[in-house]
Design a protein around this motif. Structure first.
Motif, PDB file in Angstrom:
ATOM      1  N   GLN A 107       0.804  -1.220   0.000  1.00 35.71           N
ATOM      2  CA  GLN A 107       0.000   0.000   0.000  1.00 35.71           C
ATOM      3  C   GLN A 107       0.838   1.271   0.000  1.00 35.71           C
ATOM      4  O   GLN A 107       0.331   2.343  -0.302  1.00 35.71           O
ATOM      5  CB  GLN A 107      -0.931   0.013   1.212  1.00 35.71           C
ATOM      6  CG  GLN A 107      -2.007  -1.049   1.185  1.00 35.71           C
ATOM      7  CD  GLN A 107      -3.042  -0.816   0.099  1.00 35.71           C
ATOM      8  OE1 GLN A 107      -3.304   0.315  -0.285  1.00 35.71           O
ATOM      9  NE2 GLN A 107      -3.618  -1.883  -0.430  1.00 35.71           N
ATOM     10  N   ASP A 108       2.114   1.199   0.383  1.00 32.57           N
ATOM     11  CA  ASP A 108       2.956   2.400   0.403  1.00 32.57           C
ATOM     12  C   ASP A 108       2.303   3.489   1.251  1.00 32.57           C
ATOM     13  O   ASP A 108       1.976   4.580   0.777  1.00 32.57           O
ATOM     14  CB  ASP A 108       3.207   2.896  -1.021  1.00 32.57           C
ATOM     15  CG  ASP A 108       4.298   3.969  -1.074  1.00 32.57           C
ATOM     16  OD1 ASP A 108       5.072   4.062  -0.108  1.00 32.57           O
ATOM     17  OD2 ASP A 108       4.359   4.699  -2.078  1.00 32.57           O
ATOM     18  N   LEU A 109       2.135   3.181   2.537  1.00 30.57           N
ATOM     19  CA  LEU A 109       1.389   4.059   3.444  1.00 30.57           C
ATOM     20  C   LEU A 109       2.292   5.183   3.953  1.00 30.57           C
ATOM     21  O   LEU A 109       2.673   5.226   5.124  1.00 30.57           O
ATOM     22  CB  LEU A 109       0.833   3.246   4.616  1.00 30.57           C
ATOM     23  CG  LEU A 109      -0.067   2.068   4.234  1.00 30.57           C
ATOM     24  CD1 LEU A 109      -0.430   1.243   5.453  1.00 30.57           C
ATOM     25  CD2 LEU A 109      -1.320   2.567   3.531  1.00 30.57           C
ATOM     26  N   GLY A 110       2.597   6.120   3.095  1.00 32.66           N
ATOM     27  CA  GLY A 110       3.470   7.224   3.470  1.00 32.66           C
ATOM     28  C   GLY A 110       2.738   8.463   3.913  1.00 32.66           C
ATOM     29  O   GLY A 110       3.362   9.444   4.335  1.00 32.66           O
ATOM     30  N   ASP A 111       1.427   8.473   3.836  1.00 33.18           N
ATOM     31  CA  ASP A 111       0.625   9.640   4.166  1.00 33.18           C
ATOM     32  C   ASP A 111      -0.197   9.354   5.417  1.00 33.18           C
ATOM     33  O   ASP A 111      -0.702   8.257   5.602  1.00 33.18           O
ATOM     34  CB  ASP A 111      -0.297   9.975   2.981  1.00 33.18           C
ATOM     35  CG  ASP A 111      -1.025  11.296   3.183  1.00 33.18           C
ATOM     36  OD1 ASP A 111      -2.154  11.264   3.697  1.00 33.18           O
ATOM     37  OD2 ASP A 111      -0.461  12.337   2.824  1.00 33.18           O
ATOM     38  N   ALA A 112      -0.322  10.360   6.290  1.00 27.94           N
ATOM     39  CA  ALA A 112      -1.075  10.172   7.536  1.00 27.94           C
ATOM     40  C   ALA A 112      -2.529   9.804   7.257  1.00 27.94           C
ATOM     41  O   ALA A 112      -3.128   8.991   7.976  1.00 27.94           O
ATOM     42  CB  ALA A 112      -0.999  11.438   8.381  1.00 27.94           C
ATOM     43  N   PHE A 113      -3.098  10.379   6.205  1.00 28.10           N
ATOM     44  CA  PHE A 113      -4.471  10.054   5.824  1.00 28.10           C
ATOM     45  C   PHE A 113      -4.588   8.577   5.466  1.00 28.10           C
ATOM     46  O   PHE A 113      -5.557   7.903   5.837  1.00 28.10           O
ATOM     47  CB  PHE A 113      -4.889  10.924   4.643  1.00 28.10           C
ATOM     48  CG  PHE A 113      -6.210  10.538   4.038  1.00 28.10           C
ATOM     49  CD1 PHE A 113      -7.389  11.048   4.539  1.00 28.10           C
ATOM     50  CD2 PHE A 113      -6.275   9.668   2.946  1.00 28.10           C
ATOM     51  CE1 PHE A 113      -8.606  10.694   3.982  1.00 28.10           C
ATOM     52  CE2 PHE A 113      -7.486   9.310   2.387  1.00 28.10           C
ATOM     53  CZ  PHE A 113      -8.657   9.833   2.907  1.00 28.10           C
ATOM     54  N   GLN A 114      -3.600   8.045   4.750  1.00 23.79           N
ATOM     55  CA  GLN A 114      -3.622   6.644   4.366  1.00 23.79           C
ATOM     56  C   GLN A 114      -3.542   5.733   5.587  1.00 23.79           C
ATOM     57  O   GLN A 114      -4.276   4.746   5.691  1.00 23.79           O
ATOM     58  CB  GLN A 114      -2.456   6.340   3.432  1.00 23.79           C
ATOM     59  CG  GLN A 114      -2.586   6.918   2.041  1.00 23.79           C
ATOM     60  CD  GLN A 114      -1.347   6.638   1.219  1.00 23.79           C
ATOM     61  OE1 GLN A 114      -0.284   7.179   1.488  1.00 23.79           O
ATOM     62  NE2 GLN A 114      -1.487   5.791   0.231  1.00 23.79           N
ATOM     63  N   GLN A 115      -2.632   6.036   6.512  1.00 27.96           N
ATOM     64  CA  GLN A 115      -2.451   5.198   7.695  1.00 27.96           C
ATOM     65  C   GLN A 115      -3.721   5.152   8.537  1.00 27.96           C
ATOM     66  O   GLN A 115      -4.133   4.085   9.010  1.00 27.96           O
ATOM     67  CB  GLN A 115      -1.283   5.731   8.523  1.00 27.96           C
ATOM     68  CG  GLN A 115       0.051   5.677   7.794  1.00 27.96           C
ATOM     69  CD  GLN A 115       1.159   6.371   8.546  1.00 27.96           C
ATOM     70  OE1 GLN A 115       1.002   6.728   9.720  1.00 27.96           O
ATOM     71  NE2 GLN A 115       2.282   6.584   7.898  1.00 27.96           N
ATOM     72  N   GLU A 116      -4.357   6.296   8.715  1.00 29.77           N
ATOM     73  CA  GLU A 116      -5.595   6.348   9.488  1.00 29.77           C
ATOM     74  C   GLU A 116      -6.705   5.553   8.797  1.00 29.77           C
ATOM     75  O   GLU A 116      -7.442   4.796   9.440  1.00 29.77           O
ATOM     76  CB  GLU A 116      -6.015   7.808   9.662  1.00 29.77           C
ATOM     77  CG  GLU A 116      -7.308   7.991  10.443  1.00 29.77           C
ATOM     78  CD  GLU A 116      -7.710   9.450  10.544  1.00 29.77           C
ATOM     79  OE1 GLU A 116      -8.839   9.717  10.997  1.00 29.77           O
ATOM     80  OE2 GLU A 116      -6.902  10.320  10.157  1.00 29.77           O
ATOM     81  N   ASN A 117      -6.818   5.705   7.496  1.00 28.95           N
ATOM     82  CA  ASN A 117      -7.852   4.990   6.756  1.00 28.95           C
ATOM     83  C   ASN A 117      -7.569   3.493   6.722  1.00 28.95           C
ATOM     84  O   ASN A 117      -8.491   2.666   6.776  1.00 28.95           O
ATOM     85  CB  ASN A 117      -7.928   5.548   5.327  1.00 28.95           C
ATOM     86  CG  ASN A 117      -9.234   5.225   4.648  1.00 28.95           C
ATOM     87  OD1 ASN A 117     -10.265   5.058   5.298  1.00 28.95           O
ATOM     88  ND2 ASN A 117      -9.214   5.138   3.333  1.00 28.95           N
TER      89      ASN A 117
END
Length: 272
Positions: A127-137
């Motif tokens: 997923q390449d979770l480099g963004d805070a929005f991505q990690q939360e979602n």
């Protein structure tokens, strides 16, 4: 400029433009495009018609009946930056701002459309979770997977999933993440196959929490913990139901020696 009798430019080899082409050029000049600066190339580019849907989830699209449990490998999309949100102020395509104004009824409809609660098998790898929005979602989705049985979470740079509970998960693949101990794992009361290879687990502390689960196979290859003395014997002692460790079935030499069952706490020498 010299031209031949046929009208061809002898210096460049090009044909002269007709009157209609000249007028079309003027029309193009009168309607300039609105270029966007591409952050990757540094060049000016014209936005595509679909660019307004860059940060839209599939359940925001009209006439889309697909639910979350029908998706095999969904992507956790990156959210818009603050600068982009400011640029799109007042635009009805800005879903993040529009979502704040939605009523409870519409949010409930979106939840039903996602339908993560009924997913039985899901692949959320790479997923390449480099963004805070991505990690939360991403964590929000995991907490809703109450019926998932097979879950792939490979190479997501995950560091802590202790707040997640997967009550029906039988097979979990957490290969190639950043977990450093077993206490960072999600709650897995029904897990049978667990892959934790290529993480950073350095000790067996907390492994006993999996002792009550029906765990039959465990992979810890390429973790620092595999260099622990009597590593295999200690793992099988913590997990009596375990049958396979790192792809190798339990062997007779994996039985823990008696001296390790009751380690000596002190060593004293009496001098008479």
């Amino acid at each position: 400029m010299s031209e031949s009798s046929s009208g061809v430019n002898t210096l460049t080899g090009s044909f002269p433009k007709s009157q209609s082409s000249r007028s079309s050029d003027l029309e193009v000049a009168r309607t300039p495009l609105c270029p966007d600066l591409s952050p990757d190339s540094g060049l000016l580019s014209t936005p595509l018609p679909s660019s307004r849907f860059r940060f839209a989830s599939w359940h925001h699209l009209e006439q889309c009946d697909v639910t979350g449990d029908q998706l095999t490998c969904p992507r956790v999309r990156e959210g818009p930056s603050e600068e982009e949100l400011l640029q799109r102020q007042g635009d009805d395509i800005c879903f993040e701002r529009r979502r704040r104004r939605e009523g409870e009824r519409q949010r409930w409809e979106e939840r039903l459309k996602e339908n993560w609660e009924n997913c039985l098998e899901l692949n959320l790898s790479y997923q390449d979770l480099g963004d805070a929005f991505q990690q939360e979602n991403f964590l929000r989705i995991l907490r809703r997977l109450i019926r998932v049985e097979k879950l792939q979470l490979v190479d997501n740079s995950l560091t802590n999933l202790s707040s997640v509970r997967l009550p029906r998960c039988r097979m979990l693949n957490l290969q190639r993440n950043h977990l450093v101990c077993f206490r960072q794992l999600p709650k897995l009361p029904a897990v049978e196959h667990l892959c934790l290879s290529e993480n950073a687990i350095g000790s067996l502390g907390g492994l006993g929490a999996l002792g009550n689960s029906p765990l039959r196979s465990l992979s810890l290859s390429r973790n620092p913990v595999t260099f622990t003395q009597d590593y295999r014997a200690r793992v099988f002692l913590c997990l009596p139901k375990l049958e396979i460790l790192d792809g190798i079935p339990k062997l007779s030499e994996d039985s823990l020696p008696t001296r390790l069952h009751f380690p000596e706490t002190t060593r004293m020498c009496n001098i008479l």
